[in-house]
Write an enzyme that holds these catalytic residues in place. Structure first.
Site, PDB file in Angstrom:
ATOM      1  N   LYS A  13       0.363  -1.373  -0.140  1.00  0.00           N
ATOM      2  CA  LYS A  13      -0.048   0.341  -0.226  1.00  0.00           C
ATOM      3  C   LYS A  13       0.589   1.267  -0.214  1.00  0.00           C
ATOM      4  CE  LYS A  13      -1.954  -1.053   3.754  1.00  0.00           C
ATOM      5  NZ  LYS A  13      -2.037  -2.558   4.669  1.00  0.00           N
ATOM      6  N   ARG A  88      -8.782   1.756   8.919  1.00  0.00           N
ATOM      7  CA  ARG A  88      -8.282  -0.054   9.458  1.00  0.00           C
ATOM      8  C   ARG A  88      -9.793  -0.637   9.998  1.00  0.00           C
ATOM      9  NH1 ARG A  88      -2.540   1.130   9.268  1.00  0.00           N
ATOM     10  NH2 ARG A  88      -1.587  -0.895   9.318  1.00  0.00           N
ATOM     11  N   ARG A 127      12.045  -8.144   4.538  1.00  0.00           N
ATOM     12  CA  ARG A 127      11.970  -6.926   5.438  1.00  0.00           C
ATOM     13  C   ARG A 127      12.985  -7.007   6.442  1.00  0.00           C
ATOM     14  NH1 ARG A 127       7.054  -3.147   5.327  1.00  0.00           N
ATOM     15  NH2 ARG A 127       6.242  -3.954   6.515  1.00  0.00           N
ATOM     16  N   ARG A 139      11.500   0.197  11.591  1.00  0.00           N
ATOM     17  CA  ARG A 139      10.064   0.075  11.910  1.00  0.00           C
ATOM     18  C   ARG A 139      11.253  -0.984  13.306  1.00  0.00           C
ATOM     19  NH1 ARG A 139       5.266  -0.173   7.978  1.00  0.00           N
ATOM     20  NH2 ARG A 139       4.574  -1.119   9.509  1.00  0.00           N
ATOM     21  N   ARG A 150      -0.097  -8.348  13.626  1.00  0.00           N
ATOM     22  CA  ARG A 150      -1.174  -7.322  12.743  1.00  0.00           C
ATOM     23  C   ARG A 150      -1.633  -8.154  11.693  1.00  0.00           C
ATOM     24  NH1 ARG A 150       4.597  -5.059  10.422  1.00  0.00           N
ATOM     25  NH2 ARG A 150       3.780  -4.003   9.055  1.00  0.00           N
TER      26      ARG A 150
HETATM   27  P1  AMP Z   1       1.466   0.838   8.776  1.00  0.00           P
HETATM   28  O1  AMP Z   1       3.091   1.480   8.487  1.00  0.00           O
HETATM   29  O2  AMP Z   1       0.465   1.436   7.944  1.00  0.00           O
HETATM   30  O3  AMP Z   1       1.537  -0.872   8.764  1.00  0.00           O
HETATM   31  O4  AMP Z   1       1.118   1.347  10.262  1.00  0.00           O
HETATM   32  C1  AMP Z   1       1.847   0.548  10.892  1.00  0.00           C
HETATM   33  C2  AMP Z   1       1.431   1.098  12.508  1.00  0.00           C
HETATM   34  O5  AMP Z   1       0.636   1.949  12.872  1.00  0.00           O
HETATM   35  C3  AMP Z   1       0.079  -0.603  12.772  1.00  0.00           C
HETATM   36  O6  AMP Z   1       0.305  -1.525  12.856  1.00  0.00           O
HETATM   37  C4  AMP Z   1      -0.592  -0.003  14.296  1.00  0.00           C
HETATM   38  O7  AMP Z   1      -0.538  -0.262  15.002  1.00  0.00           O
HETATM   39  C5  AMP Z   1      -0.484   1.765  13.107  1.00  0.00           C
HETATM   40  N1  AMP Z   1      -1.757   2.094  13.054  1.00  0.00           N
HETATM   41  C6  AMP Z   1      -1.697   2.628  11.044  1.00  0.00           C
HETATM   42  N2  AMP Z   1      -2.482   2.875  10.684  1.00  0.00           N
HETATM   43  C7  AMP Z   1      -3.391   2.684  12.281  1.00  0.00           C
HETATM   44  C8  AMP Z   1      -5.121   3.222  11.633  1.00  0.00           C
HETATM   45  N3  AMP Z   1      -6.104   3.449  10.902  1.00  0.00           N
HETATM   46  N4  AMP Z   1      -5.447   2.291  13.320  1.00  0.00           N
HETATM   47  C9  AMP Z   1      -5.366   1.811  13.668  1.00  0.00           C
HETATM   48  N5  AMP Z   1      -4.065   1.852  13.742  1.00  0.00           N
HETATM   49  C10 AMP Z   1      -3.207   1.919  12.934  1.00  0.00           C
END
Ligand code: AMP
Length: 201
Positions: A13, A88, A127, A139, A150
């Site tokens: 994404k 989400r 990764r 990360r 996740r």
């Molecule tokens: P991402 O970079 O989109 O994979 O987000 C990394 C982490 O941030 C996720 O595993 C969640 O812990 C948190 N996170 C990001 N976006 C959201 C969201 N819309 N709702 C809740 N947690 C989020």
């Protein structure tokens, strides 16, 4: 163009949102990036989110909804935006509908990037290995246990959004298991089809 990119962790994404944002010159809104920036800056939101992100859980809805509401109010979002990693949960999707309705805006579409679990796990493990080899993890959630959490959060909380947007005639799906450039082409083709069908409507 107001878009959402939807898909499991590791689906690409972020990569696709970034490419598309550059191409059509509208901002990429990644709640993951915003939360990581908040953690780095040591803000109140960052302090609340840090441990949750590390474990792979979801940050509470009211926090991410607040962040996105503020961000959508900024001037550069007037021409459109690509949401990456938000919504989400169904509650986040409802809140987004309300925020957009208040601004008299509507979503143009939701692109789902489909990738099978075994491929996702392979990508994220790779990764994590690379991060370890370089001994600098960008990360904190790049590890096998947090990936499992996740993925679970994705299936439990986020996958229901596929049905939600399908029912609202917003959903379009692409195969995310082909090379990056090919996924981009598939997304662009869906955007063209979306434009055509909205003209016909
Ligand atoms: P991402 O970079 O989109 O994979 O987000 C990394 C982490 O941030 C996720 O595993 C969640 O812990 C948190 N996170 C990001 N976006 C959201 C969201 N819309 N709702 C809740 N947690 C989020």
């Amino acid at each position: 163009m107001r878009l959402i990119l939807l898909g499991p962790p590791g689906a690409g994404k972020g990569t696709q949102a970034n490419l598309l944002a550059k191409k059509i010159k509208i901002p990429q809104l990644s709640t993951g990036d915003m939360l990581r920036a908040a953690v780095k800056a040591g803000t109140d939101v960052g302090k609340k989110a840090e441990a949750i992100i590390k474990k792979g859980g979801l940050v509470p809805d009211e926090i991410v909804i607040g962040i996105i509401e503020d961000r959508l109010g900024e001037g550069d979002c007037r021409q459109g935006f690509i949401l990456d990693g938000f919504p989400r949960t169904l509650r986040q999707a409802d809140a987004l509908d309300e925020v957009l309705a208040a601004k008299k805006m509507a979503l143009d579409g939701v692109i789902e990037i489909k990738v099978d679990d075994d491929i996702l796990i392979g990508r994220i493990e790779k990764r994590a290995r690379e991060a370890l080899a370089a001994s600098e993890s960008v990360r904190s959630d790049d590890n096998a246990e947090s990936l499992r959490v996740r993925l679970l959060a994705y299936y439990r909380e986020t996958a229901p959004l596929i049905g939600y947007y399908y029912a609202h005639h917003k959903l379009r799906s692409v195969n995310g298991m082909v090379p990056v450039e090919e996924v981009s082409r598939l997304i662009e083709r869906e955007l063209q089809l979306m434009k055509k069908s909205s003209k016909l409507a």
